[in-house]
Design an enzyme around this catalytic site. Structure first.
Site, PDB file in Angstrom:
ATOM      1  N   CYS A  76      39.517  28.852  53.760  1.00 24.74           N
ATOM      2  CA  CYS A  76      38.500  27.935  53.260  1.00 24.74           C
ATOM      3  C   CYS A  76      39.143  26.777  52.502  1.00 24.74           C
ATOM      4  CB  CYS A  76      37.489  28.702  52.392  1.00 24.74           C
ATOM      5  SG  CYS A  76      35.991  27.760  52.053  1.00 24.74           S
ATOM      6  N   GLU A 119      38.691  37.930  53.418  1.00 21.50           N
ATOM      7  CA  GLU A 119      38.878  38.764  52.228  1.00 21.50           C
ATOM      8  C   GLU A 119      37.551  39.353  51.729  1.00 21.50           C
ATOM      9  OE1 GLU A 119      38.571  35.627  52.270  1.00 21.50           O
ATOM     10  OE2 GLU A 119      38.106  34.699  50.337  1.00 21.50           O
ATOM     11  N   HIS A 142      35.771  33.719  55.578  1.00 23.01           N
ATOM     12  CA  HIS A 142      36.447  34.472  54.522  1.00 23.01           C
ATOM     13  C   HIS A 142      36.740  35.919  54.897  1.00 23.01           C
ATOM     14  CE1 HIS A 142      36.145  31.577  51.125  1.00 23.01           C
ATOM     15  NE2 HIS A 142      35.239  31.057  51.938  1.00 23.01           N
TER      16      HIS A 142
END
Lengths: 225, 751
Positions: free
Chosen positions: A87, A198, A196
């Site tokens: 990002c 994560e 994302h």
């Protein structure tokens, strides 16, 4: 000894602790790196996390690119160290010219947060090594300036050389050219991704566990190197 | 320009002062003169006027709010009660959680983006000030009719402001409400809730103690924005020749706040401060007087030290500026170097502006002259208190007499289908993802549950997976019909929503949005609502830990519907056991828990189909809520149900449609009684659960053990929402329901 993966905190970084958690769950040792130093603390790979570094003032990633730590990261990346920008980190990599193109305002002009389906098209980069070709995954997407843009020649070249690592499917969320969600450099060690991973590494938090493979990919590379 | 010093004030007792323009009453001005033994200086007058404003002093609400303390249930969970920046509750394992909801209604109407953004900023600083790391936010919002032109103006800006500020702070937005009603046209409600987590030993208070300790102002520089934010201050009062009028809406910078949060948390971790206060409403006036009042009682401030964005600001303006992203800390001189080092690391400006002393006075100097010399308690805590007259409005009896009983109800299958679709697509019940997808719900990686689930839930400890759940609710139509019962219904719904995720409700915060306190009808609504809420909190055993009162929510003579937004916080041992409402499989049995009565007054059906408001709201049953919660919590902990959803707005029909759409599979309801009542009653203390054949017997036995009625009503599966009943049978394809449910907000706002 498990590999050490650094996570840079810029002022305004938001997903830095989340990236550290993902690295830990993948089996590596997360190392916090501070924007204001040039010291990479002997890490084996680096993650530039999501967020709004320096408030995204001027242009997303434009100020972070000049942080002292970025000089070290650019050198290390050119020497082959795996670097993963998520990002805002992707934006920083483009501003640093480690990756071509730029991320611009979403075409609908709103910030968007949703679970996004992607197709993994490159399984040779440092962070997509563990996926199957054309594997479909779902991970969170959240951005205001996620629309990937580059000139037609660059886009053609990215496609021809297999450097588009992931594309949006079932709906382009931000107007990205050719549905691009992430790309890699020629060497395959520098990867930028707008969604994302994560936030998709733990059961009960996020839509899937698909994100973990990005982090285990780089570990298998480092361990087998 | 001459400085109005304390000496000059003594020498010129008869000087004219603009106390009325500043919003003070004649007797309030006289009281200040008695307190000081002279007329106030212009700086003192500025301080008293903002600190004695309704917003800061709670002068109209105080006598009623005392009930939250007087009737507080006995609980060991409350670590810090009302009166501090936010209440703190014990959630186990040495963790404490602080949470609070506040209003930012008027600024958001004037300037939607900045008003909503700084609403988030303010509540986050309140939570940070308690020593906690903020971990999530929520936004209860209320607007005029969805298709009204002014709603088109304010809603997109408010949503963008909440997203723009909250997303940049890195706090997940995990829930809230979006409600449309005519009464909010001209006065939208923008409430903001924040929750933070800390260890018990890390709780901080706003206190300035220790003679010789330093007062440090840090964060953003002070500018001219937000002057008059809490009062009716007019800028020309102080300096007719000065720059143009200052904007009275504050301008936020989320990047500065994010850095300030991280800086504060690093300072807290080293245990180098004595007390801390954020600067919000009333700025430096509020922070210094509250810190001094809570501490040893004396403080001296050199106002020239305050870093300014605008060098032309007068001392009065500096005292009242509501510039955002500022904090004030009290620390021992020995810790100053380390404090400054941490601030420098984060590029946060910090400057010593004063010292704590034992004088019992708050003194402030400007250009070497004394401009303030006051007893700080009289500014911060001993403001005026009013017993405002209140009386039931003359129209109330007629409103209550006008029940929904005579409204036309659907009879044919086609009419039932049309009613389902009307409600599913009505702005209040339609899918809200056009709004919530503009908020980051994932950041921090701890979000176990977020909108559209019944309550938002975040993990607070990675190793144990302990978590907290929060829901905010208020059906203001119910409160309009009966403010005492309506407030209890708001609590009931929030309590039920938290329990429906499997968390145990622990504590309450509230944001009491009402019209003008000078209107006896409004004061009656307020007093009834506060009494109802306090009584219900006592019965349910959940203390009010803090909150906010917002009066004057009216344009012209017409007040908003009385809107006491209630937030309930609950705790869950392991967030992995939490319940959600999507149907996870075909062939599950749907069981309705609780008793369904013919209660339609104030319902979403009456509102959306007939634009009707009248009658009596559903009858609260707090004991039934408590038993229902026990069933849901045990069922979650022991894995006895596969999905759960509370029943409230739009009744069973709406709840099951939402379960179908979320799980992407159909369901069939087999109703034995009156189909209309079964589908759209809004009776309290009800939930619908989905169970496997293995879970069914256990759940029914558990319900019986708690005296909760349980009725098998249907099964999951297929691609339609099907209703069979003695009166009527109908079926609607899920695709149709999804299209109607999701089309409403984009059609109104996506352009």
């Amino acid at each position: 000894m498990s590999p050490r993966v650094g996570v840079v905190t810029f002022p305004g970084s938001l997903d830095d602790r989340d990236a550290q958690r993902a690295i830990r769950l993948a089996g590596a040792e997360p190392v916090a790196l501070w924007h204001g130093t040039t010291d990479l603390s002997k890490v084996d790979a680096v993650v530039l996390p999501g967020g709004f570094s320096y408030g995204d003032y001027l242009r997303a990633g434009a100020i972070a690119r000049f942080a002292p730590i970025m000089a070290s990261i650019i050198d290390a990346a050119n020497d082959g160290m795996p670097v993963f920008g998520i990002c805002n980190g992707f934006q920083v990599l483009c501003e640093s010219h480690l990756l071509p193109g730029a991320l611009t305002r979403n075409d609908h002009l709103h910030f968007i947060c949703r679970d996004q389906k992607l197709r993994i098209e490159n399984t040779t980069s440092a962070f997509t090594y563990g996926f199957n070709t054309n594997q479909e995954i779902v991970i969170p997407l959240k951005n205001g300036e996620g629309s990937y843009i580059a000139d037609e020649r660059t886009l053609d070249e990215l496609e021809a050389t297999g450097r588009i690592i992931a594309r949006y499917i079932d709906g382009n969320p931000n107007g990205s050219r050719r549905d691009i969600a992430g790309i890699t450099n020629e060497a395959g060690n520098v990867v930028g991704l707008m969604p994302h991973p994560e936030h998709a590494v733990e059961a009960g938090f996020g839509p899937s566990l698909d994100g973990l493979t990005f982090f285990t990919s780089v570990l298998s590379r480092l361990v087998n190197a | 320009m001459s400085i109005d010093t304390t000496a000059q004030a003594s020498a010129t007792p008869d000087a004219q002062q603009p106390w009325s323009e500043l919003g003070l009453k004649a007797d309030e001005y006289d009281r200040i003169k008695v307190i000081l033994g002279r007329r106030p200086t212009s700086a003192e007058l500025a301080m008293y006027s903002v600190m004695w404003s309704e917003h800061c002093s709670y002068k109209s609400s105080k006598v009623h709010l005392r009930q939250f303390g007087d009737k507080a249930p006995k609980t060991d969970a409350l670590l810090v009660g009302m009166g501090e920046n936010a209440g703190v509750v014990d959630v186990g394992d040495g963790y404490a959680v602080t949470f609070k909801v506040e209003s930012h209604n008027h600024p958001s109407y004037v300037e939607p983006y900045q008003g909503a953004a700084t609403g988030i900023g303010g509540i986050v600083r309140d939570i940070l000030t308690m020593g906690a790391r903020p971990v999530a936010v929520m936004d209860p919002l209320r607007f005029g009719p969805a298709d009204a032109p002014d709603t088109q103006r304010v809603l997109p800006g408010i949503v963008a402001g909440i997203g723009g500020y909250g997303n940049c702070l890195g706090l997940p937005n995990i829930g809230g409400e979006v409600v449309f009603d005519q009464s909010y046209l001209g006065n939208p409600l923008v409430n903001a809730l924040c929750v933070g987590v800390m260890k018990h030993e890390d709780i901080l208070l706003a206190t300035a103690s220790g003679t010789g300790n330093l007062v440090v102002l840090f964060g953003a520089k002070t500018g001219g924005d937000g002057i008059g934010g809490v009062s009716v201050l007019a800028s020309e009062t102080f300096d007719a020749d000065g720059p143009a009028k200052r904007p009275s809406v504050q301008v936020g910078d989320p990047f500065t706040e994010k850095v300030l949060i991280e800086c504060c948390l690093e300072i807290f971790a080293e245990d180098i401060i004595v007390g801390i206060q954020d600067l919000g409403g009333a700025g430096i006036s509020c922070a210094t007087s509250e810190l001094a009042s809570n501490g040893d009682g004396g403080m001296h401030v050199i106002l020239d030290s305050v870093p300014l964005r605008d060098a032309t600001l007068s001392p009065e303006e500096i005292l009242m500026s509501e510039s955002q992203e500022r904090m004030c800390a009290i620390l021992e001189p020995a810790n100053l170097d380390r404090f400054m080092e941490i601030c420098a690391k984060w590029d946060v400006d910090a400057v010593v502006i004063g010292t704590v002393n034992s004088s019992g006075r708050l003194t402030i100097e400007w250009q070497g002259e004394q401009i303030v010399d006051v007893p700080p308690r009289t500014v911060a805590h001993e403001g005026p208190v009013y017993n405002r007259p209140f009386a039931k409005p003359a129209s109330q009896d007629a409103l209550v007499a006008n029940s929904a009983a005579s409204l036309a109800r659907p009879t044919s299958a086609d009419e039932f289908v049309e009613t389902v679709l009307t409600l599913v697509g009505s702005p209040n019940l339609a899918d809200k993802s056009w709004i919530t997808s503009q908020y980051d719900r994932y950041v921090l990686g701890n979000t176990a549950s977020a909108t559209p689930e019944d309550a938002g839930m975040v993990r607070i400890d990675d190793s144990t997976s302990r978590g907290v759940a929060i829901s905010t609710d208020c059906n203001a139509r119910f409160t309009m019909l009966n403010p005492y019962l309506g407030a209890q219904l708001a609590l009931s719904e929030a309590y039920r929503n938290v329990a429906a995720t499997g968390a145990r409700p622990l504590a309450v915060t509230n944001c009491l949005n009402f019209g003008s306190p000078e209107d006896p009808s409004v004061m009656w609504q307020f007093s009834e609502a506060v009494t109802g809420l306090a009584d219900a909190c006592l019965t349910l055993g959940v203390p009010v830990t803090g909150g906010n009162v917002s009066f004057y929510n009216q344009t012209g003579e017409t007040a908003i519907l009385p809107t006491p937004v209630v937030g309930v916080l609950g705790v869950i041992d392991d967030v992995h056991t939490h319940l959600s409402h999507g149907l996870p499989a075909d062939g599950l049995t749907l069981i309705v828990l609780g008793e369904t009565k013919a209660e339609f007054d104030g319902s979403e059906w009456a509102h959306a189909v007939h634009a009707h408001l009248g009658g009596q709201p559903p009858q609260p049953d707090l004991e039934a809520e408590r038993q229902l919660a026990e069933v849901l919590i045990t069922a979650a902990t022991d894995g006895m149900v596969s999905a759960a959803h509370d029943l409230s707005d739009g009744g069973l029909a709406q709840a099951v449609v939402e379960m179908c759409l979320r799980g992407n599979r159909g369901a069939t309801l087999n109703l034995s009684g009156d189909a209309f009542t079964g589908l759209w009653s809004e009776s309290v203390a009800r939930a619908v659960v989905a169970v496997t054949s293995e879970q069914s017997a256990g759940l029914l036995a558990l319900a019986q053990q708690h005296g909760v009625p349980a009725a098998v009503m249907g099964t999951s599966g297929g691609t339609s929402f099907v209703v069979n009943s003695p009166d009527v049978t109908f079926s609607i394809a899920l695709d149709t329901l999804r299209e109607v449910h999701t089309a409403t907000l984009p059609a109104l706002f996506d352009h």
